[in-house]
Design a protein around this motif. Structure first.
Motif, PDB file in Angstrom:
ATOM      1  N   ARG A 188     -39.070  12.772  26.337  1.00  0.00           N
ATOM      2  CA  ARG A 188     -38.284  13.334  25.228  1.00  0.00           C
ATOM      3  C   ARG A 188     -39.184  13.911  24.144  1.00  0.00           C
ATOM      4  O   ARG A 188     -38.917  14.984  23.585  1.00  0.00           O
ATOM      5  CB  ARG A 188     -37.378  12.255  24.612  1.00  0.00           C
ATOM      6  N   ARG A 189     -40.256  13.193  23.838  1.00  0.00           N
ATOM      7  CA  ARG A 189     -41.165  13.630  22.765  1.00  0.00           C
ATOM      8  C   ARG A 189     -41.871  14.935  23.151  1.00  0.00           C
ATOM      9  O   ARG A 189     -42.101  15.787  22.321  1.00  0.00           O
ATOM     10  CB  ARG A 189     -42.186  12.516  22.481  1.00  0.00           C
ATOM     11  N   VAL A 190     -42.212  15.076  24.428  1.00  0.00           N
ATOM     12  CA  VAL A 190     -42.913  16.279  24.882  1.00  0.00           C
ATOM     13  C   VAL A 190     -41.965  17.478  24.930  1.00  0.00           C
ATOM     14  O   VAL A 190     -42.323  18.580  24.524  1.00  0.00           O
ATOM     15  CB  VAL A 190     -43.544  16.043  26.284  1.00  0.00           C
ATOM     16  N   PHE A 191     -40.702  17.240  25.424  1.00  0.00           N
ATOM     17  CA  PHE A 191     -39.802  18.370  25.657  1.00  0.00           C
ATOM     18  C   PHE A 191     -39.036  18.815  24.406  1.00  0.00           C
ATOM     19  O   PHE A 191     -38.682  19.984  24.294  1.00  0.00           O
ATOM     20  CB  PHE A 191     -38.820  18.048  26.787  1.00  0.00           C
ATOM     21  N   LEU A 192     -38.765  17.901  23.474  1.00  0.00           N
ATOM     22  CA  LEU A 192     -37.923  18.266  22.332  1.00  0.00           C
ATOM     23  C   LEU A 192     -38.457  19.469  21.542  1.00  0.00           C
ATOM     24  O   LEU A 192     -37.702  20.393  21.256  1.00  0.00           O
ATOM     25  CB  LEU A 192     -37.702  17.056  21.412  1.00  0.00           C
ATOM     26  N   PRO A 193     -39.759  19.527  21.202  1.00  0.00           N
ATOM     27  CA  PRO A 193     -40.254  20.701  20.482  1.00  0.00           C
ATOM     28  C   PRO A 193     -40.183  21.989  21.313  1.00  0.00           C
ATOM     29  O   PRO A 193     -40.178  23.081  20.761  1.00  0.00           O
ATOM     30  CB  PRO A 193     -41.722  20.352  20.189  1.00  0.00           C
ATOM     31  N   LEU A 194     -40.108  21.860  22.624  1.00  0.00           N
ATOM     32  CA  LEU A 194     -40.111  23.038  23.503  1.00  0.00           C
ATOM     33  C   LEU A 194     -38.711  23.596  23.721  1.00  0.00           C
ATOM     34  O   LEU A 194     -38.516  24.808  23.762  1.00  0.00           O
ATOM     35  CB  LEU A 194     -40.734  22.680  24.860  1.00  0.00           C
ATOM     36  N   VAL A 195     -37.721  22.716  23.882  1.00  0.00           N
ATOM     37  CA  VAL A 195     -36.388  23.212  24.230  1.00  0.00           C
ATOM     38  C   VAL A 195     -35.344  22.977  23.129  1.00  0.00           C
ATOM     39  O   VAL A 195     -34.272  23.568  23.170  1.00  0.00           O
ATOM     40  CB  VAL A 195     -35.882  22.603  25.554  1.00  0.00           C
ATOM     41  N   HIS A 196     -35.650  22.134  22.164  1.00  0.00           N
ATOM     42  CA  HIS A 196     -34.801  21.917  20.984  1.00  0.00           C
ATOM     43  C   HIS A 196     -33.437  21.315  21.253  1.00  0.00           C
ATOM     44  O   HIS A 196     -32.793  20.843  20.337  1.00  0.00           O
ATOM     45  CB  HIS A 196     -34.621  23.234  20.194  1.00  0.00           C
ATOM     46  N   HIS A 197     -32.940  21.318  22.517  1.00  0.00           N
ATOM     47  CA  HIS A 197     -31.602  20.808  22.782  1.00  0.00           C
ATOM     48  C   HIS A 197     -31.668  19.466  23.499  1.00  0.00           C
ATOM     49  O   HIS A 197     -32.190  19.382  24.599  1.00  0.00           O
ATOM     50  CB  HIS A 197     -30.805  21.788  23.648  1.00  0.00           C
ATOM     51  N   VAL A 198     -31.131  18.442  22.857  1.00  0.00           N
ATOM     52  CA  VAL A 198     -31.126  17.105  23.453  1.00  0.00           C
ATOM     53  C   VAL A 198     -30.385  17.121  24.796  1.00  0.00           C
ATOM     54  O   VAL A 198     -30.787  16.466  25.745  1.00  0.00           O
ATOM     55  CB  VAL A 198     -30.474  16.087  22.481  1.00  0.00           C
ATOM     56  N   GLU A 199     -29.283  17.907  24.873  1.00  0.00           N
ATOM     57  CA  GLU A 199     -28.493  17.972  26.112  1.00  0.00           C
ATOM     58  C   GLU A 199     -29.343  18.497  27.264  1.00  0.00           C
ATOM     59  O   GLU A 199     -29.209  18.051  28.405  1.00  0.00           O
ATOM     60  CB  GLU A 199     -27.271  18.901  25.935  1.00  0.00           C
ATOM     61  N   LEU A 200     -30.201  19.455  26.967  1.00  0.00           N
ATOM     62  CA  LEU A 200     -31.047  20.042  28.003  1.00  0.00           C
ATOM     63  C   LEU A 200     -32.087  19.030  28.474  1.00  0.00           C
ATOM     64  O   LEU A 200     -32.381  18.924  29.667  1.00  0.00           O
ATOM     65  CB  LEU A 200     -31.714  21.313  27.467  1.00  0.00           C
ATOM     66  N   ILE A 201     -32.622  18.270  27.524  1.00  0.00           N
ATOM     67  CA  ILE A 201     -33.591  17.229  27.902  1.00  0.00           C
ATOM     68  C   ILE A 201     -32.906  16.161  28.759  1.00  0.00           C
ATOM     69  O   ILE A 201     -33.455  15.705  29.758  1.00  0.00           O
ATOM     70  CB  ILE A 201     -34.226  16.594  26.646  1.00  0.00           C
ATOM     71  N   ASP A 202     -31.670  15.796  28.385  1.00  0.00           N
ATOM     72  CA  ASP A 202     -30.915  14.838  29.203  1.00  0.00           C
ATOM     73  C   ASP A 202     -30.737  15.368  30.614  1.00  0.00           C
ATOM     74  O   ASP A 202     -30.821  14.622  31.594  1.00  0.00           O
ATOM     75  CB  ASP A 202     -29.535  14.568  28.578  1.00  0.00           C
ATOM     76  N   HIS A 203     -30.484  16.690  30.711  1.00  0.00           N
ATOM     77  CA  HIS A 203     -30.303  17.312  32.024  1.00  0.00           C
ATOM     78  C   HIS A 203     -31.603  17.246  32.832  1.00  0.00           C
ATOM     79  O   HIS A 203     -31.589  16.909  34.020  1.00  0.00           O
ATOM     80  CB  HIS A 203     -29.851  18.763  31.834  1.00  0.00           C
ATOM     81  N   ILE A 204     -32.701  17.559  32.172  1.00  0.00           N
ATOM     82  CA  ILE A 204     -34.020  17.478  32.840  1.00  0.00           C
ATOM     83  C   ILE A 204     -34.259  16.040  33.313  1.00  0.00           C
ATOM     84  O   ILE A 204     -34.640  15.794  34.454  1.00  0.00           O
ATOM     85  CB  ILE A 204     -35.146  17.932  31.895  1.00  0.00           C
ATOM     86  N   LEU A 205     -33.985  15.086  32.420  1.00  0.00           N
ATOM     87  CA  LEU A 205     -34.208  13.672  32.752  1.00  0.00           C
ATOM     88  C   LEU A 205     -33.346  13.222  33.931  1.00  0.00           C
ATOM     89  O   LEU A 205     -33.766  12.376  34.728  1.00  0.00           O
ATOM     90  CB  LEU A 205     -33.921  12.795  31.530  1.00  0.00           C
TER      91      LEU A 205
END
Lengths: 242, 14
Positions: free
Chosen positions: A81-98
């Motif tokens: 989460r810490r690595v991806f948040l500055p890159l994609v800005h959307h929590v939903e997208l990070i959840d999808h990646i995860l």
């Protein structure tokens, strides 16, 4: 705490090899021994013993069936989460990646026996599918002469989830056999192989595992959690041969 | 012979 006994623990017990068996630390025994040694109760036999630090590995807490976990070799969820948040800005997208990096812990009601190397019969008492039944009046036994003098490589193949190729995570194998004199044909030595396809290739995980002469459910831990679609138990020696 | 097969009652994964 839960521990996985290693080969070095075997010398403490003349009954069989303890390697891979799970054990729980015993507080009382811990107090009575030098701090570097640990008192444990072996899950398969209830035997208590004191083991040296090199004779066990610590195990994490048991994961409930169905619980989603990040892949074993993946960085922590917090780190991702810490690595991806500055890159994609959307929590939903990070959840999808995860979601692509997570697998469910195995649920026994989803496990099916796909096939076996051979079978002594295929009826109410004896079939590969019976090994998933809680009924102790049913079993699986390989075909006559499949294991000359009690030595061979007979197997039962399991699929962990209903969908073909779907993977699950597990670290523990449990097995029940009849106690002697009723179970001379019971497996005494076996190992675990995994694959993502029922036709293989199968990869062996962990050492030879040894059953004790008890009709309780016995339990072993693999060296690490395993993520796969199919598991094959390969039985190499029966109790009579030992 | 009598000792020429191998088997078990039940298995579990966790």
């Amino acid at each position: 705490a839960l521990v996985r006994l290693r080969g070095a623990a075997s010398a403490h017990n003349a009954q069989g090899r303890l390697e891979g068996h799970t054990a729980e630390t015993v507080a009382g025994a811990l107090d009575r021994t030098p701090s570097e040694r640990v008192g444990v109760r072996v899950v398969s036999t209830d035997a208590t013993m004191v083991v040296e630090p090199h004779a066990f590995d610590m195990l994490g807490a048991r994961v409930p069936p169905g619980e989603m976990r990040l892949l074993h070799r993946c960085a922590s969820e917090r780190f991702v989460r810490r690595v991806f948040l500055p890159l994609v800005h959307h929590v939903e997208l990070i959840d999808h990646i995860l979601s692509f990096l997570k697998l469910p812990q195995v649920t026994m009601s989803e496990v099916t026996a796909v096939k076996a190397s051979s079978s002594a019969a295929n009826d109410r008492q004896c079939s590969a599918a019976n090994t998933l039944s809680a009924d102790d009046g049913t079993w699986w036994l390989s075909a006559p002469d499949s294991c000359p003098n009690g030595v061979g490589a007979e197997w039962v193949l399991y699929r962990l989830r209903p969908a073909v190729g779907a993977r699950a995570r597990f670290q523990y194998v449990q097995m029940k056999i009849p106690k002697l004199p009723y179970g001379p044909l019971s497996v005494r030595v076996f190992h675990v192989e995994v694959a993502d396809d029922e036709s293989g290739p199968f990869v062996r995980v962990g050492p030879d595992l040894t059953t004790f002469n008890t009709d309780r459910m016995q339990e072993w831990a693999l060296p690490t959690p395993v993520e796969c679609a199919c598991v094959r138990l390969v039985l190499t020696k029966n109790a009579a041969a030992c | 012979s009598e000792a020429s097969c191998i088997g078990f009652l039940r298995v579990g994964f966790a």
